[in-house]
Design an enzyme around this catalytic site. Structure first.
Site, PDB file in Angstrom:
ATOM      1  N   HIS A   1       0.801  -1.218   0.000  1.00  0.00           N
ATOM      2  CA  HIS A   1       0.000   0.000   0.000  1.00  0.00           C
ATOM      3  C   HIS A   1       0.835   1.270   0.000  1.00  0.00           C
ATOM      4  CE1 HIS A   1      -3.779  -1.814  -0.401  1.00  0.00           C
ATOM      5  NE2 HIS A   1      -3.346  -2.781   0.375  1.00  0.00           N
TER       6      HIS A   1
ATOM      7  N   GLU B   1     -10.143 -10.867  -7.472  1.00  0.00           N
ATOM      8  CA  GLU B   1      -8.867 -10.775  -6.739  1.00  0.00           C
ATOM      9  C   GLU B   1      -8.491 -12.104  -6.109  1.00  0.00           C
ATOM     10  OE1 GLU B   1      -8.548  -6.610  -4.691  1.00  0.00           O
ATOM     11  OE2 GLU B   1     -10.578  -7.351  -4.401  1.00  0.00           O
TER      12      GLU B   1
ATOM     13  N   ASP C   1      -3.876  -8.229  -5.575  1.00  0.00           N
ATOM     14  CA  ASP C   1      -4.298  -9.312  -4.689  1.00  0.00           C
ATOM     15  C   ASP C   1      -4.339 -10.646  -5.419  1.00  0.00           C
ATOM     16  OD1 ASP C   1      -4.635  -8.441  -2.016  1.00  0.00           O
ATOM     17  OD2 ASP C   1      -6.305  -7.191  -2.664  1.00  0.00           O
TER      18      ASP C   1
ATOM     19  N   CYS D   1      -7.571  -3.270 -12.773  1.00  0.00           N
ATOM     20  CA  CYS D   1      -7.264  -2.067 -11.998  1.00  0.00           C
ATOM     21  C   CYS D   1      -6.097  -2.289 -11.039  1.00  0.00           C
ATOM     22  CB  CYS D   1      -8.484  -1.557 -11.242  1.00  0.00           C
ATOM     23  SG  CYS D   1      -9.062  -2.694  -9.975  1.00  0.00           S
TER      24      CYS D   1
HETATM   25  C1  PEP Z   1      -5.769  -5.088  -6.354  1.00  0.00           C
HETATM   26  O1  PEP Z   1      -5.770  -5.931  -5.449  1.00  0.00           O
HETATM   27  O2  PEP Z   1      -5.175  -5.231  -7.456  1.00  0.00           O
HETATM   28  C2  PEP Z   1      -6.483  -3.816  -6.156  1.00  0.00           C
HETATM   29  C3  PEP Z   1      -6.614  -2.955  -7.136  1.00  0.00           C
HETATM   30  O3  PEP Z   1      -6.932  -3.551  -4.883  1.00  0.00           O
HETATM   31  P1  PEP Z   1      -5.961  -3.004  -3.720  1.00  0.00           P
HETATM   32  O4  PEP Z   1      -4.616  -2.799  -4.306  1.00  0.00           O
HETATM   33  O5  PEP Z   1      -6.564  -1.770  -3.188  1.00  0.00           O
HETATM   34  O6  PEP Z   1      -6.003  -4.153  -2.748  1.00  0.00           O
HETATM   35 MG    MG Z   2      -7.108  -5.666  -3.755  1.00  0.00          MG
END
Ligand code: PEP
Ligand code: MG
Length: 605
Positions: free
Chosen positions: A201, A447, A471, A518
């Site tokens: 993150h 995911e 994920d 995404c």
């Molecule tokens: C992902 O898991 O690719 C996603 C876009 O969600 P996050 O990165 O917020 O877990």
């Molecule tokens: Mg995710």
């Protein structure tokens, strides 16, 4: 700290980590540790010749600790407070503790920080087992001294970001999402961390905020002192500590070159996403509360493919009310859509808390939080919170095109429950005569491998899928996305992941819906070409990555991308993640001679 040690620490050194948010930064260091408690200590073996220097460091740190404690005592009035520090002084000078630490340095040949850790650990075990609460409490004093000594030895100050008043480069062992989101773009030139992977993150947030970042550097916090000069290259993943004049001059040249390359991409920014043969593709942005919306239009986003609502929670010390959420979501719809054109849509992802995304001050008590009660699982167990959020999103949908997206779906039963809650939230609004878009689009994030493999079951429940490769990679390879030690496994080009994305695209098409990506891999043109060849129709990424992805997509026809995808699928039977990546990269190199120079703009990976 001996002068010898000081000069050693100030020598120029270049460290390599994972490039996670492109761009260059030159500035001075602001050191930070994850919390006020545990300081990260890296254990180092030392040679026999280094033992006496290490003991000297220990003695110098003891002296400084004594000075600090005496200064504190002098500022206190009241005997009981002064007694606390008298205790600390007694512990600091306790011959038993001292000799144990010195023995570890001499006999076990490790650096003094590690020796202190080991000895305190022994006390912790021994005191922790004692029945007498007074004695058990004494370990707190020992730990306090331990922290003071380690801070002195590591050159740390007790700092918080709020104390930053002029531009700095943050060097931290790790940054929690709630800490990262609080960073000021104006005052934070760059971020360098010991831990983290390309999709952790801290990486996502630094990219969203447009702050250059390098993560997974191992021990950068041990190599710098507050105020040291640092050159950070977020495109190549390097951090140079205390650079000499020649290195600084080279770096400045790179910074100028980046500006020139930016100008090269200028014309692509405002063109709609399309391939060489004119096939349209939607290139949209990932964003979240707190990130200025102006950057979306400036980088040519055609909508918002992922609005991470959890950052309303992460940036706050209380659960946001329906009104607070409505204010944030409707502001996004009103601010973003007029600037991005009539086709634009804002996709709100429902609360994705858990794993490493925890509210300020909240600790997870699950043994395995990433596999635990996170995200949609938590929401379905907290229906009031879920419906409050759904009402806020629905109310925002009255102001323009929106979509609601459910994260971390593993089964159709979950998705059906989400739809039930959405229906109830709609009923609640209808009963009060509050306007919303009756036809708001619904999406499911893919995911988990389960969602990809059974995408046909899910397709009937929603209007689109959005593959969260961050994920999906972690769950497919069973490799924690925030752990640099397993980053070597975490490639979206892994054949297992490629097969899952292909399955998702194929099953979504059969089910009459479309697929978006995404995850961070959408921002890497090498991977973006493969995803498009497999059938992905929308790519969502950090705004700053949009111009380069658009430029590269315009050099390839859909047919060519599909041919590449077919070759890759066949190669999944034999090739590794690296080989598949190289295959896609070579494909691009053949079509885009200046691809290498453009690479600086692409997502790391
Ligand atoms: C992902 O898991 O690719 C996603 C876009 O969600 P996050 O990165 O917020 O877990
Ligand atoms: Mg995710």
């Amino acid at each position: 700290m001996s002068s010898d040690e000081t000069s050693k620490a100030r020598r120029m050194a270049t460290l390599t980590g994972l490039a996670t948010s492109r761009g260059f930064a030159a500035g001075s260091v602001f050191l930070h540790t994850t919390d006020g408690g545990e300081l990260a200590v890296v254990e180092r073996e030392i040679s026999a010749a280094d033992v006496s220097a290490e003991l000297e460091r220990f003695a110098a740190a003891m002296k400084e600790a004594r000075r600090q404690i005496e200064a504190l005592t002098a500022r206190l009035d009241g005997q009981s407070a002064a007694n606390v520090f008298a205790n600390h002084l007694a512990i600091l000078e306790d011959p038993l503790i001292l000799s144990q630490i010195e023995d570890v340095v001499r006999k076990e040949r490790v650096n003094v920080e590690a020796a202190i850790r080991r000895v305190v650990e022994r006390f912790r075990t021994r005191f922790g087992q004692m029945d007498d609460p007074y004695l058990r409490e004494r370990i707190r004093d020992i730990e306090d001294i331990e922290r003071r000594m380690l801070r002195i030895l590591l050159g740390r100050e007790e700092t918080v970001f709020a104390s930053i008043t002029s531009p700095v480069i943050i060097v931290a062992d790790d940054l929690a999402p709630s800490e990262t989101v609080a960073l000021s773009r104006e005052l934070v030139l760059g971020i360098a961390t010991d831990h983290g992977s390309a999709t952790s993150h801290v990486a996502l947030l630094s990219r969203a905020l447009g702050i250059p970042a390098v993560v997974g550097l191992g021990d950068v916090t041990q190599r710098v002192r507050p105020g040291d000069r640092v050159l950070l290259d977020g495109s190549n993943g390097t951090v140079t500590v205390n650079p000499d004049a020649a290195t600084t001059a080279d770096f400045k040249r790179l910074m100028r070159r980046e500006k020139e390359l930016m100008a090269l991409l200028e014309e692509d920014r405002q063109l709609p996403g399309a391939m060489k043969d004119g096939t349209p593709l939607k290139i949209v942005a990932n964003t979240q509360p707190g990130v200025p919306f102006g950057t979306l239009a400036a980088f040519g986003a055609q909508g918002v493919g992922l609005y991470r609502t959890e950052y309303l929670w992460l940036g706050s010390d209380h659960e946001p009310s329906e009104e607070e959420q409505f204010a944030a979501y409707s502001e996004a719809v009103k601010a973003v859509l007029p600037a991005l054109g009539s086709e634009a849509r804002v996709t709100f992802r429902c609360l994705d808390l858990g794993g490493d995304k925890l509210m300020r001050g909240v600790k997870s008590f699950e043994a395995n939080p990433f596999l635990g009660n996170r995200s949609i699982r938590w929401l379905l167990g907290h229906r009031e919170t879920f419906r409050t959020q759904l009402r806020a999103i629905l109310r925002a949908s009255a102001f323009g095109k929106t979509a609601v997206m459910f994260p971390m779906i593993a089964t159709r039963a979950e998705l059906r429950q989400c739809n039930v809650e959405l229906g109830k939230a709609m009923d609640e609004l209808r009963a009060k005569g509050i306007a919303f878009d009756e036809h708001i689009m619904r999406g499911a994030m893919v995911e988990t491998p389960a969602a990809a493999i059974c995408a046909d079951q899910l397709a009937g429940e929603v209007d689109f899928f959005s593959v969260g490769t961050n994920d999906l990679v972690q769950y497919t390879l069973a490799a924690d996305r925030g752990n640099e030690q397993v980053a070597y496994l975490s490639y979206p080009s892994d054949p297992a992941v490629v097969r899952l994305v292909e399955t998702t695209c194929r099953l979504s098409k059969a089910g009459g819906i479309y697929t978006c990506v995404c995850g961070e891999s959408a921002a890497d043109p090498v991977m973006a070409i493969l995803w498009v060849g497999l059938g992905v129709k929308v790519l969502s990424m950090a705004p700053s990555c949009i111009p380069a992805v658009k430029k590269v997509l315009r050099t390839v026809t859909l047919q060519e991308a599909q041919t590449l995808a077919a070759e890759v699928l066949a190669a999944c039977a034999t090739d590794s993640a690296e080989e598949i990546y190289a295959r896609c990269r070579n494909f691009l190199l053949d079509r885009l001679p200046d691809f290498e120079s453009l690479r600086a703009f692409f997502a790391a990976g």
